[in-house]
Design an enzyme around this catalytic site. Structure first.
Site, PDB file in Angstrom:
ATOM      1  N   LYS A  11       0.848  -1.210   0.000  1.00 21.43           N
ATOM      2  CA  LYS A  11       0.000   0.000   0.000  1.00 21.43           C
ATOM      3  C   LYS A  11       0.882   1.259   0.000  1.00 21.43           C
ATOM      4  O   LYS A  11       1.948   1.251  -0.601  1.00 21.43           O
ATOM      5  CB  LYS A  11      -0.956  -0.022   1.195  1.00 21.43           C
ATOM      6  CG  LYS A  11      -1.720  -1.328   1.305  1.00 21.43           C
ATOM      7  CD  LYS A  11      -2.865  -1.237   2.260  1.00 21.43           C
ATOM      8  CE  LYS A  11      -3.502  -2.599   2.410  1.00 21.43           C
ATOM      9  NZ  LYS A  11      -4.739  -2.571   3.138  1.00 21.43           N
ATOM     10  N   HIS A  96      -8.428  -3.222  -5.983  1.00 23.90           N
ATOM     11  CA  HIS A  96      -8.390  -3.303  -4.515  1.00 23.90           C
ATOM     12  C   HIS A  96      -9.536  -2.466  -3.948  1.00 23.90           C
ATOM     13  O   HIS A  96      -9.870  -1.414  -4.475  1.00 23.90           O
ATOM     14  CB  HIS A  96      -7.047  -2.795  -3.988  1.00 23.90           C
ATOM     15  CG  HIS A  96      -6.848  -3.108  -2.545  1.00 23.90           C
ATOM     16  ND1 HIS A  96      -7.423  -2.346  -1.557  1.00 23.90           N
ATOM     17  CD2 HIS A  96      -6.195  -4.110  -1.929  1.00 23.90           C
ATOM     18  CE1 HIS A  96      -7.115  -2.887  -0.383  1.00 23.90           C
ATOM     19  NE2 HIS A  96      -6.366  -3.949  -0.581  1.00 23.90           N
ATOM     20  N   GLU A 168     -11.170 -10.498  -1.018  1.00 24.60           N
ATOM     21  CA  GLU A 168     -10.820  -9.693   0.146  1.00 24.60           C
ATOM     22  C   GLU A 168     -12.083  -9.071   0.731  1.00 24.60           C
ATOM     23  O   GLU A 168     -12.530  -8.005   0.270  1.00 24.60           O
ATOM     24  CB  GLU A 168      -9.851  -8.578  -0.263  1.00 24.60           C
ATOM     25  CG  GLU A 168      -8.547  -9.085  -0.824  1.00 24.60           C
ATOM     26  CD  GLU A 168      -7.415  -8.107  -0.581  1.00 24.60           C
ATOM     27  OE1 GLU A 168      -6.434  -8.496   0.036  1.00 24.60           O
ATOM     28  OE2 GLU A 168      -7.551  -6.930  -0.967  1.00 24.60           O
ATOM     29  N   GLY A 174      -7.363  -4.827   7.200  1.00 25.11           N
ATOM     30  CA  GLY A 174      -6.740  -3.899   8.144  1.00 25.11           C
ATOM     31  C   GLY A 174      -7.513  -3.742   9.442  1.00 25.11           C
ATOM     32  O   GLY A 174      -7.237  -2.839  10.231  1.00 25.11           O
TER      33      GLY A 174
HETATM   34  C1  PEP Z   1      -5.070  -5.824   1.698  1.00 25.65           C
HETATM   35  O1  PEP Z   1      -5.321  -4.643   1.787  1.00 25.65           O
HETATM   36  O2  PEP Z   1      -4.887  -6.332   0.575  1.00 25.65           O
HETATM   37  C2  PEP Z   1      -5.045  -6.591   2.926  1.00 25.65           C
HETATM   38  C3  PEP Z   1      -5.312  -7.863   2.864  1.00 25.65           C
HETATM   39  O3  PEP Z   1      -4.750  -5.908   4.072  1.00 25.65           O
HETATM   40  P1  PEP Z   1      -4.548  -6.523   5.547  1.00 25.65           P
HETATM   41  O4  PEP Z   1      -3.765  -7.801   5.409  1.00 25.65           O
HETATM   42  O5  PEP Z   1      -3.780  -5.474   6.293  1.00 25.65           O
HETATM   43  O6  PEP Z   1      -5.913  -6.742   6.107  1.00 25.65           O
END
Ligand code: PEP
Length: 251
Positions: A11, A96, A168, A174
Site C-alpha cells: 500500500k 483493490h 478480500e 486492516g
Molecule cells: C489488503 O489490503 O490487501 C489486505 C489484505 O490488508 P490486511 O492484510 O492489512 O488486512
C-alpha cells in the site's frame, strides 16, 4: 495444477530506502519457502525501479498496486502499464477495495485496466469482496459473483492464465477481523464455480484464488488448508519480512 502464491501489498507505506531494505529481507528469507510457492511484492510506483534491482535473479516477483486506464498521453499523475512493465515489474494488483472505495474504481475501468495490463504482458491480481453492510445483509455471494463476472467475463480462457483472483472481504481488511476459514472457503468455491460456468472446469481448477484480510502467520495455516484457498494477498503483515515469510511457510 494451480499455483500457490503469497503476495504482499505494501500500500502507501515505506520510503524508497525502507522498501529496498524490506525487499532485501524478503529475498534473503525466500529460500526458506518451498519452491512451489510464488512470492510477490507489490510496492508503490516510486519503489518499482529500485526494488526491481533487489529482486532481480531471485524468486521474488514484483507488482504494482494499480495502473492507468489509458495507454499513454495527457493524463497527469497517471502511470501506464508500459511504464510499469519497463521497471521490471511483471504484475499489477487491480480493483483493490481501497481503490474502489476512495478513488471511484468501477468495474468498467477495471475491464479497461485489465485489458491494457494483459496486452502489455503484465499479470493481474484482481480483487473482489463485499463490505460489512453487504455481508450483514446476506448479499456477499451475490456481490462477489457480480464483481467477478463484471470484469472477468470480458476476457478469454487464455487470458485467465495470467489472472489471479483475490477475495478480500472489505470488513476484514486492516481491521484484525479475519474471515473464518469456512467463510473464506465458501466464497472461494463460489468464485471457482462462477469461473467454471464461463470458462470451463479446467480453467477454474487452474486459477489461483487468494484470500486477503488480516491474514497473518497465526491464521494463515487454517485458511490455506482449505481446498479453494491458494494463498494470500497480505497487507499489514507484508511490511515485516518475518511475518510475510511466516505466512508463506503456512501451506
Ligand atoms: C489488503 O489490503 O490487501 C489486505 C489484505 O490488508 P490486511 O492484510 O492489512 O488486512
Amino acid at each position: 495444477m494451480r499455483k500457490k502464491i503469497v503476495a504482499g501489498n505494501w500500500k502507501m507505506n515505506t520510503t524508497v530506502a525502507e522498501g529496498v531494505e524490506l525487499a532485501k529481507a524478503v529475498v534473503a528469507k525466500s529460500a526458506e519457502v518451498p519452491a512451489g510457492v510464488g512470492l510477490i511484492v507489490a510496492t508503490p510506483f516510486t519503489h518499482l525501479v529500485s526494488v526491481a534491482e533487489v529482486v532481480k535473479g531471485s524468486r521474488v516477483e514484483l507488482s504494482a498496486q494499480n495502473c492507468a486506464d489509458k495507454e499513454k498521453g495527457a493524463y497527469t499523475g497517471e502511470v501506464s502499464v508500459n511504464m510499469i512493465k519497463s521497471t521490471g515489474a511483471t504484475w499489477t494488483i487491480l480493483g483493490h477495495s481501497e481503490r474502489r472505495q476512495y478513488y471511484g474504481e468501477t468495474d468498467e475501468k477495471l475491464v479497461e485496466k485489465t485489458r491494457l495490463a494483459l496486452a502489455a504482458g503484465l499479470k493481474v491480481i484482481l480483487c473482489v469482496g463485499e463490505n460489512l453492510e453487504e455481508r450483514e445483509a446476506g448479499k456477499h455471494f451475490e456481490v462477489v459473483k457480480n464483481q467477478t463476472e463484471a470484469v472477468l467475463f470480458n476476457f478469454t480462457a487464455e487470458d485467465m492464465k495470467n489472472i489471479v483472483v483475490a477475495y478480500e472481504p472489505v470488513w476484514a481488511i486492516g481491521t484484525g477481523k479475519t474471515a473464518t476459514a469456512d467463510q473464506a472457503e465458501e466464497i472461494h468455491a463460489c468464485i471457482r464455480k462462477v469461473l467454471a460456468g464461463k470458462f470451463g472446469e479446467q480453467v477454474a481448477e487452474d486459477t489461483t484464488i487468494l484470500y486477503g484480510g488480516s491474514c497473518k502467520p497465526s491464521n494463515a495455516k487454517e485458511l490455506f488448508a482449505q481446498p479453494d484457498i491458494d494463498g494470500g494477498l497480505i497487507g499489514g503483515a507484508a511490511l515485516k519480512a518475518d511475518d510475510f515469510i511466516g505466512i508463506a511457510l503456512s501451506f
